[in-house]
Design a protein around this motif. Sequence first.
Motif, PDB file in Angstrom:
ATOM      1  N   VAL A   7      43.118  15.759  83.611  1.00 44.72           N
ATOM      2  CA  VAL A   7      44.263  14.847  83.416  1.00 44.72           C
ATOM      3  C   VAL A   7      43.840  13.733  82.468  1.00 44.72           C
ATOM      4  CG1 VAL A   7      45.864  13.262  84.547  1.00 44.72           C
ATOM      5  CG2 VAL A   7      45.132  15.342  85.728  1.00 44.72           C
ATOM      6  N   LYS A   8      44.607  13.543  81.388  1.00 48.24           N
ATOM      7  CA  LYS A   8      44.265  12.523  80.389  1.00 48.24           C
ATOM      8  C   LYS A   8      45.234  11.335  80.517  1.00 48.24           C
ATOM      9  CE  LYS A   8      40.981  14.915  78.317  1.00 48.24           C
ATOM     10  NZ  LYS A   8      40.412  15.432  79.568  1.00 48.24           N
ATOM     11  N   ILE A   9      44.669  10.115  80.586  1.00 46.27           N
ATOM     12  CA  ILE A   9      45.499   8.900  80.619  1.00 46.27           C
ATOM     13  C   ILE A   9      45.116   8.040  79.425  1.00 46.27           C
ATOM     14  CG2 ILE A   9      45.966   6.744  81.877  1.00 46.27           C
ATOM     15  CD1 ILE A   9      45.680   8.352  84.453  1.00 46.27           C
ATOM     16  N   ARG A  10      46.149   7.608  78.674  1.00 48.01           N
ATOM     17  CA  ARG A  10      45.879   6.812  77.474  1.00 48.01           C
ATOM     18  C   ARG A  10      45.466   5.398  77.858  1.00 48.01           C
ATOM     19  NH1 ARG A  10      50.943   6.267  75.221  1.00 48.01           N
ATOM     20  NH2 ARG A  10      50.098   5.395  73.289  1.00 48.01           N
ATOM     21  N   LYS A  11      44.506   4.873  77.086  1.00 48.80           N
ATOM     22  CA  LYS A  11      43.989   3.532  77.348  1.00 48.80           C
ATOM     23  C   LYS A  11      45.097   2.483  77.176  1.00 48.80           C
ATOM     24  CE  LYS A  11      40.121   0.489  76.327  1.00 48.80           C
ATOM     25  NZ  LYS A  11      39.037   0.154  75.411  1.00 48.80           N
ATOM     26  N   GLU A  12      45.989   2.714  76.179  1.00 47.63           N
ATOM     27  CA  GLU A  12      47.072   1.743  75.926  1.00 47.63           C
ATOM     28  C   GLU A  12      47.983   1.623  77.156  1.00 47.63           C
ATOM     29  OE1 GLU A  12      47.169   4.599  73.141  1.00 47.63           O
ATOM     30  OE2 GLU A  12      45.260   3.537  73.128  1.00 47.63           O
ATOM     31  N   ASP A  13      48.223   2.789  77.791  1.00 48.01           N
ATOM     32  CA  ASP A  13      49.079   2.770  78.994  1.00 48.01           C
ATOM     33  C   ASP A  13      48.421   1.951  80.108  1.00 48.01           C
ATOM     34  OD1 ASP A  13      50.956   4.315  77.746  1.00 48.01           O
ATOM     35  OD2 ASP A  13      50.224   6.218  78.563  1.00 48.01           O
ATOM     36  N   MET A  14      47.110   2.153  80.262  1.00 43.57           N
ATOM     37  CA  MET A  14      46.369   1.399  81.281  1.00 43.57           C
ATOM     38  C   MET A  14      46.452  -0.100  80.985  1.00 43.57           C
ATOM     39  SD  MET A  14      45.111   3.162  83.692  1.00 43.57           S
ATOM     40  CE  MET A  14      43.957   1.997  84.355  1.00 43.57           C
ATOM     41  N   ASN A  15      46.257  -0.442  79.710  1.00 46.39           N
ATOM     42  CA  ASN A  15      46.291  -1.861  79.328  1.00 46.39           C
ATOM     43  C   ASN A  15      47.671  -2.472  79.565  1.00 46.39           C
ATOM     44  OD1 ASN A  15      43.633  -1.770  78.630  1.00 46.39           O
ATOM     45  ND2 ASN A  15      43.955  -1.648  76.412  1.00 46.39           N
ATOM     46  N   LYS A  16      48.701  -1.668  79.277  1.00 49.56           N
ATOM     47  CA  LYS A  16      50.066  -2.165  79.511  1.00 49.56           C
ATOM     48  C   LYS A  16      50.310  -2.430  81.000  1.00 49.56           C
ATOM     49  CE  LYS A  16      52.725  -0.471  75.573  1.00 49.56           C
ATOM     50  NZ  LYS A  16      53.666   0.553  75.104  1.00 49.56           N
ATOM     51  N   LEU A  17      49.772  -1.532  81.828  1.00 45.97           N
ATOM     52  CA  LEU A  17      49.909  -1.721  83.284  1.00 45.97           C
ATOM     53  C   LEU A  17      49.234  -3.014  83.729  1.00 45.97           C
ATOM     54  CD1 LEU A  17      49.302   1.815  84.854  1.00 45.97           C
ATOM     55  CD2 LEU A  17      51.352   0.433  85.093  1.00 45.97           C
ATOM     56  N   VAL A  18      48.035  -3.250  83.188  1.00 45.12           N
ATOM     57  CA  VAL A  18      47.290  -4.469  83.549  1.00 45.12           C
ATOM     58  C   VAL A  18      48.054  -5.697  83.068  1.00 45.12           C
ATOM     59  CG1 VAL A  18      45.150  -5.768  83.184  1.00 45.12           C
ATOM     60  CG2 VAL A  18      45.060  -3.304  83.617  1.00 45.12           C
ATOM     61  N   GLU A  78      46.934 -17.578  81.944  1.00 48.60           N
ATOM     62  CA  GLU A  78      45.698 -17.713  81.148  1.00 48.60           C
ATOM     63  C   GLU A  78      45.002 -16.367  81.014  1.00 48.60           C
ATOM     64  OE1 GLU A  78      43.297 -20.883  82.726  1.00 48.60           O
ATOM     65  OE2 GLU A  78      45.001 -22.271  82.690  1.00 48.60           O
ATOM     66  N   ALA A  79      44.954 -15.624  82.115  1.00 44.03           N
ATOM     67  CA  ALA A  79      44.321 -14.297  82.077  1.00 44.03           C
ATOM     68  C   ALA A  79      45.084 -13.385  81.120  1.00 44.03           C
ATOM     69  CB  ALA A  79      44.298 -13.702  83.479  1.00 44.03           C
ATOM     70  N   ALA A  80      46.410 -13.489  81.134  1.00 42.17           N
ATOM     71  CA  ALA A  80      47.244 -12.652  80.256  1.00 42.17           C
ATOM     72  C   ALA A  80      46.964 -12.988  78.789  1.00 42.17           C
ATOM     73  CB  ALA A  80      48.715 -12.865  80.577  1.00 42.17           C
ATOM     74  N   GLU A  81      46.814 -14.279  78.500  1.00 39.30           N
ATOM     75  CA  GLU A  81      46.525 -14.739  77.131  1.00 39.30           C
ATOM     76  C   GLU A  81      45.192 -14.174  76.653  1.00 39.30           C
ATOM     77  OE1 GLU A  81      47.053 -15.948  73.713  1.00 39.30           O
ATOM     78  OE2 GLU A  81      48.605 -16.736  75.057  1.00 39.30           O
ATOM     79  N   LYS A  82      44.170 -14.293  77.518  1.00 42.42           N
ATOM     80  CA  LYS A  82      42.833 -13.775  77.179  1.00 42.42           C
ATOM     81  C   LYS A  82      42.884 -12.260  76.991  1.00 42.42           C
ATOM     82  CE  LYS A  82      39.612 -17.189  77.613  1.00 42.42           C
ATOM     83  NZ  LYS A  82      40.456 -18.247  77.024  1.00 42.42           N
ATOM     84  N   PHE A  83      43.601 -11.581  77.900  1.00 44.59           N
ATOM     85  CA  PHE A  83      43.681 -10.114  77.855  1.00 44.59           C
ATOM     86  C   PHE A  83      44.369  -9.660  76.559  1.00 44.59           C
ATOM     87  CE2 PHE A  83      45.516  -5.961  79.302  1.00 44.59           C
ATOM     88  CZ  PHE A  83      44.302  -5.322  79.541  1.00 44.59           C
ATOM     89  N   ARG A  84      45.361 -10.430  76.122  1.00 46.27           N
ATOM     90  CA  ARG A  84      46.053 -10.095  74.868  1.00 46.27           C
ATOM     91  C   ARG A  84      45.076 -10.176  73.692  1.00 46.27           C
ATOM     92  NH1 ARG A  84      50.890 -13.489  72.045  1.00 46.27           N
ATOM     93  NH2 ARG A  84      49.298 -15.080  72.156  1.00 46.27           N
ATOM     94  N   MET A  85      44.287 -11.249  73.701  1.00 45.19           N
ATOM     95  CA  MET A  85      43.336 -11.444  72.596  1.00 45.19           C
ATOM     96  C   MET A  85      42.269 -10.356  72.590  1.00 45.19           C
ATOM     97  SD  MET A  85      43.138 -15.553  73.000  1.00 45.19           S
ATOM     98  CE  MET A  85      41.629 -15.838  72.097  1.00 45.19           C
ATOM     99  N   GLU A  86      41.797  -9.990  73.782  1.00 47.16           N
ATOM    100  CA  GLU A  86      40.681  -9.037  73.858  1.00 47.16           C
ATOM    101  C   GLU A  86      41.119  -7.581  73.710  1.00 47.16           C
ATOM    102  OE1 GLU A  86      37.636 -11.700  76.588  1.00 47.16           O
ATOM    103  OE2 GLU A  86      38.579  -9.947  77.484  1.00 47.16           O
ATOM    104  N   SER A  87      42.309  -7.245  74.250  1.00 40.23           N
ATOM    105  CA  SER A  87      42.709  -5.825  74.225  1.00 40.23           C
ATOM    106  C   SER A  87      43.761  -5.519  73.173  1.00 40.23           C
ATOM    107  CB  SER A  87      43.241  -5.418  75.596  1.00 40.23           C
ATOM    108  OG  SER A  87      44.490  -6.052  75.826  1.00 40.23           O
ATOM    109  N   GLY A  88      44.345  -6.577  72.645  1.00 40.81           N
ATOM    110  CA  GLY A  88      45.396  -6.383  71.651  1.00 40.81           C
ATOM    111  C   GLY A  88      46.706  -5.893  72.255  1.00 40.81           C
ATOM    112  N   THR A  89      46.826  -6.012  73.575  1.00 37.92           N
ATOM    113  CA  THR A  89      48.064  -5.579  74.249  1.00 37.92           C
ATOM    114  C   THR A  89      49.059  -6.735  74.244  1.00 37.92           C
ATOM    115  OG1 THR A  89      46.701  -4.235  75.711  1.00 37.92           O
ATOM    116  CG2 THR A  89      48.999  -4.564  76.379  1.00 37.92           C
ATOM    117  N   GLU A  90      50.247  -6.473  73.703  1.00 37.16           N
ATOM    118  CA  GLU A  90      51.256  -7.534  73.627  1.00 37.16           C
ATOM    119  C   GLU A  90      52.086  -7.573  74.925  1.00 37.16           C
ATOM    120  OE1 GLU A  90      51.869  -9.989  71.449  1.00 37.16           O
ATOM    121  OE2 GLU A  90      50.055  -9.332  70.396  1.00 37.16           O
ATOM    122  N   PRO A  91      52.258  -8.766  75.493  1.00 34.99           N
ATOM    123  CA  PRO A  91      53.128  -8.857  76.678  1.00 34.99           C
ATOM    124  C   PRO A  91      54.585  -8.645  76.271  1.00 34.99           C
ATOM    125  CG  PRO A  91      52.434 -11.040  75.995  1.00 34.99           C
ATOM    126  CD  PRO A  91      51.723 -10.077  75.084  1.00 34.99           C
TER     127      PRO A  91
END
Lengths: 242, 429
Positions: free
Chosen positions: A36-47, A58-71
């Motif tokens: 079973v393959k799960i995409r990393k982007e999907d995981m990041n979006k869930l987080v 603050e955690a969301a802001e840091k996570f955006r900077m580090e993972s490039g996942t947009e809220p």
Amino acid sequence: MSLLWLVIRQLAEIEAMAASKKLITREEWEKKLSDVKIRKEDMNKLVMNFLVTEGYVEAAEKFRMESGTEPDIDLATITDRMAVKKAVQSGNVEDAIEKVNDLNPEILDTNPQLFFHLQQQRLIELIRNGKVEEALEFAQEELAPRGEENQSFLEELERTVALLAFEDVSNCPVGELLDISQRLKTASEVNAAILTSQSHEKDPKLPSLLKMLLCAQNQLDEKAAYPRVNDLSTATLEDPAV
Amino acid sequence: MEMDSLPNGNNTAGTPISATATATANPAPPQSSNLPQLTESLKLEHQFLRVPFEHYKKTLRANHRAVEKEMSAVISGVTEAAAADLSPDDAVNHLNSLVCRLQGLKRKGFYSFDFLFAVLSLEEGSRAEHLQAQKCRVRLDHLESADAENMSEWNNTRMKRILVDYMLRMSYYDTAVKLAKSSNLQDLVDIDVFQEAKKVIDALQNKDVAPALAWCADNKSRLKKSKSKMEFQLRLQEFIELVRAENNLRAITYARKYLAPWGATHMKELQRVIATLAFKRDTECSTYKVLFEAKQWDYLVDQFKQEFCKLYGMTLEPLLNIYLQAGLSALKTPYCYEDDCTKEDPLSQEAFRTLAMPLPYSKQHHSKLVCYITKELMDTENPPQVLPNGYVYSTKALEEMAKKNNGRIICPRTGLVCSYTELVKAYIS
């Protein structure tokens, strides 16, 4: 004697059913999982969804900077939402109402139940602080007119005003209204309403997925013996009981 | 001895007290055809004995409480005097005051005090106790006096008792007293008991709950045993009156003192009434508007009457209603409402018909045919016979008529003439 045979036969059938359950070994199970393959982007979006919904700005802001996942919403609004939640949790209901109206005046206009519950919480705080006359005036002017329009509001109002009749709240059958849990309940309701107004789900997706996992496992238990996840915090697979 | 009454006033054991009393006092009653009827009649007299008995018990309890209170005060006074460092003069004065207190108790008719032996003993009973015991005896004697010979007079007295009971329950006190006096029934009716109720009812009708609350306090243990809500309802009403007068803070203080203790058992009603603080007296919200209506006082009066009757083992309905309902439903048949209903039937009268309207019909397993001529029952001994025109009369009547008219029968209703041989015997199913 025939009854005894009947019981023995039924027990044998139950054992046969248990034996007929499919047994899946750890190796088989892990092999299936690895397929079973799960995409990393999907995981990041869930987080990100979890951090945004729960208000960890603050955690969301840091996570955006580090993972490039947009809220999916403006992070500044999270701060406002958490300020409202905090105000309710600390008993500053007037302040909370003001903040909600600053955020979006339509929230309370379109949600009479939420507005009533906030007003009810305000009455509870007045009673908690021993401001009896103020509490009475507030109940008469703000809550009674709304209670007349709605039977469920009326019952809530009755329960709340009844607090006035008890000096010793430990003996009061509606004493739970003065518990911190009541504040948390109201705060949670406000939080959900703000999220809905921002076209965002009220609850994070991650807990829902975990619920689905547990539900699927319970269904599968009836048909097979397999390596189970019993502890969600460690997510370790435990060998099936043979 | 407790005697718990069923709703209709009969004691649970099934043996009527009155009947038991009669049996023990008079083991060999005179044989009479009316005896079964008499025994049945006495079964209805449970309330007649129960009320004075309950009143007697209540007085005994009250006297006992008063004595215990005085005695504990005196004993604690003596203990204090012994413990205190008093001068001989002070000690004598202190003991003298206690002696005076005990003599006061004796004057009340409760206790006698013997200085030589310092013995306290309960006197035979206070005047009130004595009078009530006397009343119980008079009533027992009255029940024992019922026999076949004086049944008519005894029933007449009973009728008057039932009427007095009705008048007292309907608050026609003066009329009740006049009837009781003129018929010399004072000991056979419960005027004194109802006078006690009258004070409370009058006060409630004047929107004053104090006497009712005092009555609840006097009967606290028994009301508690019967899970009565009377005191709670009175307290709620008093709270409502404070809200009506816009004394909101006083109302809250009152609620904390008198209503909060009922929260564990009556929270729903309590919540509803406390909410009137938010809605005020001029509310249009029907839930609370009704609480401010004057008829709430009428409900309290009705509830008090019910509690009062329960406490004294009385029937909740006036005896007159019970007897009338029983009698009318026993007499009520579909025939009563037909035009040719006989005038002897009470239900031929409009007033009785109106009263009988909500009552069930009498359960008749077999038809009962009464002869138009002799007014006697037709049965196997005296079977009905049918004339050619379809009219039915008893054999006895037709035989007598045939004897007088040389075997000819003349129908008294249509004038038809026929021979006795033309009659056909009918059978009652």
